[in-house]
Write a protein that holds these residues in place. Sequence first.
Motif, PDB file in Angstrom:
ATOM      1  N   ILE A 147       1.001  -1.007  -0.350  1.00 47.81           N
ATOM      2  CA  ILE A 147      -0.148   0.863  -0.169  1.00 47.81           C
ATOM      3  C   ILE A 147       0.956   0.878   0.116  1.00 47.81           C
ATOM      4  CG2 ILE A 147      -1.956   1.721   1.186  1.00 47.81           C
ATOM      5  CD1 ILE A 147      -2.498  -1.057   2.479  1.00 47.81           C
ATOM      6  N   ASP A 148       2.353   1.328   1.074  1.00 50.35           N
ATOM      7  CA  ASP A 148       2.251   2.617   1.180  1.00 50.35           C
ATOM      8  C   ASP A 148       4.076   2.358  -0.320  1.00 50.35           C
ATOM      9  OD1 ASP A 148       0.817   3.357   2.988  1.00 50.35           O
ATOM     10  OD2 ASP A 148       2.819   2.187   5.060  1.00 50.35           O
ATOM     11  N   ASP A 149       4.184   1.614  -0.178  1.00 47.85           N
ATOM     12  CA  ASP A 149       4.836   1.727  -1.335  1.00 47.85           C
ATOM     13  C   ASP A 149       4.980   1.157  -2.577  1.00 47.85           C
ATOM     14  OD1 ASP A 149       8.077   2.503  -1.640  1.00 47.85           O
ATOM     15  OD2 ASP A 149       8.798   0.813  -1.020  1.00 47.85           O
ATOM     16  N   ALA A 150       3.953   1.008  -3.005  1.00 50.06           N
ATOM     17  CA  ALA A 150       3.028   0.174  -3.983  1.00 50.06           C
ATOM     18  C   ALA A 150       3.995   1.268  -5.507  1.00 50.06           C
ATOM     19  CB  ALA A 150       1.913   0.548  -4.141  1.00 50.06           C
ATOM     20  N   SER A 151       4.217   2.033  -5.778  1.00 50.19           N
ATOM     21  CA  SER A 151       4.687   2.909  -7.030  1.00 50.19           C
ATOM     22  C   SER A 151       5.922   2.794  -7.230  1.00 50.19           C
ATOM     23  CB  SER A 151       4.592   4.716  -6.906  1.00 50.19           C
ATOM     24  OG  SER A 151       5.246   5.171  -5.597  1.00 50.19           O
ATOM     25  N   ARG A 152       6.548   3.007  -6.013  1.00 52.40           N
ATOM     26  CA  ARG A 152       8.202   2.510  -6.212  1.00 52.40           C
ATOM     27  C   ARG A 152       8.001   0.507  -6.779  1.00 52.40           C
ATOM     28  NH1 ARG A 152      12.280   3.680  -1.720  1.00 52.40           N
ATOM     29  NH2 ARG A 152      11.118   5.229  -1.632  1.00 52.40           N
ATOM     30  N   LEU A 153       7.809  -0.293  -5.858  1.00 53.57           N
ATOM     31  CA  LEU A 153       7.690  -1.457  -6.465  1.00 53.57           C
ATOM     32  C   LEU A 153       7.175  -2.220  -7.658  1.00 53.57           C
ATOM     33  CD1 LEU A 153       8.504  -4.696  -4.739  1.00 53.57           C
ATOM     34  CD2 LEU A 153       6.715  -4.403  -3.831  1.00 53.57           C
ATOM     35  N   GLY A 154       5.563  -1.143  -7.562  1.00 51.14           N
ATOM     36  CA  GLY A 154       5.489  -1.577  -9.728  1.00 51.14           C
ATOM     37  C   GLY A 154       6.080  -0.926 -10.034  1.00 51.14           C
ATOM     38  N   LEU A 155       7.068  -0.189 -10.461  1.00 42.94           N
ATOM     39  CA  LEU A 155       7.996   0.647 -10.959  1.00 42.94           C
ATOM     40  C   LEU A 155       9.368  -0.315 -11.446  1.00 42.94           C
ATOM     41  CD1 LEU A 155       8.069   2.996 -13.037  1.00 42.94           C
ATOM     42  CD2 LEU A 155       9.928   4.266 -11.575  1.00 42.94           C
ATOM     43  N   SER A 156       9.449  -1.134 -10.244  1.00 42.29           N
ATOM     44  CA  SER A 156      10.650  -2.457 -10.037  1.00 42.29           C
ATOM     45  C   SER A 156      10.641  -2.912 -11.156  1.00 42.29           C
ATOM     46  CB  SER A 156      10.891  -2.432  -8.849  1.00 42.29           C
ATOM     47  OG  SER A 156      11.827  -1.102  -8.136  1.00 42.29           O
ATOM     48  N   GLY A 312      19.746  -2.332   2.288  1.00 45.59           N
ATOM     49  CA  GLY A 312      20.561  -1.600   3.220  1.00 45.59           C
ATOM     50  C   GLY A 312      19.965  -0.387   3.493  1.00 45.59           C
ATOM     51  N   TRP A 313      18.628  -0.571   4.126  1.00 45.47           N
ATOM     52  CA  TRP A 313      17.630  -0.179   4.614  1.00 45.47           C
ATOM     53  C   TRP A 313      17.187  -0.236   6.145  1.00 45.47           C
ATOM     54  CZ3 TRP A 313      17.784   5.024   5.428  1.00 45.47           C
ATOM     55  CH2 TRP A 313      18.301   6.587   4.228  1.00 45.47           C
ATOM     56  N   ALA A 314      17.919  -2.043   6.172  1.00 38.21           N
ATOM     57  CA  ALA A 314      17.138  -2.722   6.612  1.00 38.21           C
ATOM     58  C   ALA A 314      15.625  -2.660   7.249  1.00 38.21           C
ATOM     59  CB  ALA A 314      17.005  -2.355   8.375  1.00 38.21           C
ATOM     60  N   ALA A 315      15.230  -2.450   5.978  1.00 41.30           N
ATOM     61  CA  ALA A 315      13.782  -2.941   5.519  1.00 41.30           C
ATOM     62  C   ALA A 315      13.259  -4.095   5.217  1.00 41.30           C
ATOM     63  CB  ALA A 315      13.151  -2.118   4.019  1.00 41.30           C
ATOM     64  N   TYR A 316      13.568  -5.668   5.960  1.00 36.28           N
ATOM     65  CA  TYR A 316      12.955  -6.700   5.381  1.00 36.28           C
ATOM     66  C   TYR A 316      11.816  -7.195   5.359  1.00 36.28           C
ATOM     67  CZ  TYR A 316      17.668  -7.511   7.065  1.00 36.28           C
ATOM     68  OH  TYR A 316      18.895  -6.723   7.633  1.00 36.28           O
ATOM     69  N   ALA A 317      10.951  -5.917   5.725  1.00 30.72           N
ATOM     70  CA  ALA A 317       9.527  -6.148   5.432  1.00 30.72           C
ATOM     71  C   ALA A 317       9.342  -5.888   3.320  1.00 30.72           C
ATOM     72  CB  ALA A 317       8.277  -5.753   5.853  1.00 30.72           C
ATOM     73  N   ASN A 318       9.986  -5.019   3.150  1.00 26.27           N
ATOM     74  CA  ASN A 318       9.994  -4.629   1.432  1.00 26.27           C
ATOM     75  C   ASN A 318      10.563  -5.842   1.050  1.00 26.27           C
ATOM     76  OD1 ASN A 318       9.255  -2.240   3.751  1.00 26.27           O
ATOM     77  ND2 ASN A 318       9.441  -1.059   1.299  1.00 26.27           N
ATOM     78  N   MET A 319      11.299  -6.465   1.600  1.00 22.85           N
ATOM     79  CA  MET A 319      12.418  -7.421   1.062  1.00 22.85           C
ATOM     80  C   MET A 319      11.525  -8.432   0.937  1.00 22.85           C
ATOM     81  SD  MET A 319      15.904  -9.770   1.960  1.00 22.85           S
ATOM     82  CE  MET A 319      15.117  -9.818   3.691  1.00 22.85           C
ATOM     83  N   TYR A 320      10.405  -8.852   1.399  1.00 18.83           N
ATOM     84  CA  TYR A 320       9.637 -10.109   1.560  1.00 18.83           C
ATOM     85  C   TYR A 320       8.654 -10.068   0.041  1.00 18.83           C
ATOM     86  CZ  TYR A 320      12.004 -11.555   5.749  1.00 18.83           C
ATOM     87  OH  TYR A 320      12.674 -11.997   7.251  1.00 18.83           O
ATOM     88  N   GLY A 321       8.078  -8.386   0.095  1.00 14.38           N
ATOM     89  CA  GLY A 321       7.187  -8.362  -0.496  1.00 14.38           C
ATOM     90  C   GLY A 321       7.832  -8.543  -1.778  1.00 14.38           C
ATOM     91  N   ALA A 322       9.342  -7.664  -2.616  1.00 22.63           N
ATOM     92  CA  ALA A 322       9.989  -8.307  -3.858  1.00 22.63           C
ATOM     93  C   ALA A 322       9.560  -9.735  -3.765  1.00 22.63           C
ATOM     94  CB  ALA A 322      11.402  -7.309  -3.771  1.00 22.63           C
ATOM     95  N   LEU A 323      10.419 -10.930  -2.692  1.00 25.58           N
ATOM     96  CA  LEU A 323      10.158 -11.821  -2.968  1.00 25.58           C
ATOM     97  C   LEU A 323       8.927 -12.639  -3.118  1.00 25.58           C
ATOM     98  CD1 LEU A 323      13.017 -13.195  -0.183  1.00 25.58           C
ATOM     99  CD2 LEU A 323      13.572 -12.870  -2.577  1.00 25.58           C
ATOM    100  N   LEU A 324       7.936 -12.133  -2.878  1.00 33.18           N
ATOM    101  CA  LEU A 324       6.538 -12.387  -3.124  1.00 33.18           C
ATOM    102  C   LEU A 324       6.324 -11.384  -4.855  1.00 33.18           C
ATOM    103  CD1 LEU A 324       3.321 -14.132  -2.083  1.00 33.18           C
ATOM    104  CD2 LEU A 324       3.595 -11.425  -1.287  1.00 33.18           C
ATOM    105  N   VAL A 325       6.501 -11.078  -4.788  1.00 33.81           N
ATOM    106  CA  VAL A 325       6.611 -10.819  -6.074  1.00 33.81           C
ATOM    107  C   VAL A 325       6.976 -11.195  -7.179  1.00 33.81           C
ATOM    108  CG1 VAL A 325       5.998  -8.786  -7.601  1.00 33.81           C
ATOM    109  CG2 VAL A 325       5.617  -7.824  -6.017  1.00 33.81           C
TER     110      VAL A 325
END
Length: 354
Positions: A147-156, A312-325
Amino acid sequence: MSTVQVSFPISSTPSLTQKSAPVQAPAAPAAGPAHSALPWANGLLAAAAWLGLAALTALWPNKEIGFSDWAYTQEFAVSCAVIAGVLLVIAFAGERLGAFFQRLKPAGPWLVAGAVLLAIWQVLTAKTGVLPPPFFAPPQSLFEVFIDDASRLGLSTAHSLRLLASGIGIGALVGFVTGVWVGWSRLAGYWVHPLLRFLGPVPASALLPLAFFFAPSSYSAAVFLIALATFFPVAVLTWSGVANVNKSYYDVARTLGASNWFLVLRVAIPAALPQVFVGLFMGLGAAFSVLITAEMMGVKAGLGWYLQWAQGWAAYANMYGALLVMAVLCSGLITLLFTLRDRVLVWQKGTVKW
């Protein structure tokens, strides 16, 4: 005085030893609408599991370990309750849903297992802290990422799809042409086949420094590496398929006056297509691994870059989200390739194993 003999036909009198035909019981009536309206057992169990997950998430307070609270906890609970309601409706609707129900029915045990695994994940992270943050995040943290990082994750994701399509397209095309050439031509088989066997097994990621040195940009270097990872399995499997075509096919075609181009295009390639698709499946897996490595090393956008940024930012939840994608993306591409194979090879469905 004469006597009159009267004879009776044997078939007119029943024999005492003759067995009577067994009386067949009436056939059971076909299942009517009442049977199809019975609730789906796995659906009811899955609905109960998802409802239990919703109650566990909402009613059990989160343990505070460096965080005041995990965001989107209530939203996750509501979503689980909605899933439980949908499964309940599907369970009671049953066969009346037609093809949708038939496709969903085999997934019943997985729907139950998914809720149970999420509940275990929830308990070990947000509720008890056995798996401590920030290295481990609960399921609702994925809501925050999407929800909060949808734009960056979608662009990636879009960048990775473009890079993957370019690399796989070039590698598959060149590998297919090379495989047909090596499998058909004795000259190519003599000179090119040893090079494939010698250089092909070298991992494409091992050539990463050379690719980034000689390529004009990091994007073109990444495309080259993905194409190289796809090229080898497609070329080898295509060569194997063409070389192992039954020679009687060629003899029959030549008897009917077929030219060499006809033999290649209408005999060799169609017969080798099952092997070609096996090479494409293998190349897709290799391309994904090289994609992430290339994006981590030099590409400025993509899922690999996103993973490196999250670490790099220790945002492991974002890492798990990217792995799921990435998992969903890879699974979707494999499903798409299976669908394409089924359509292209429909005429060989009775002769090859599916």
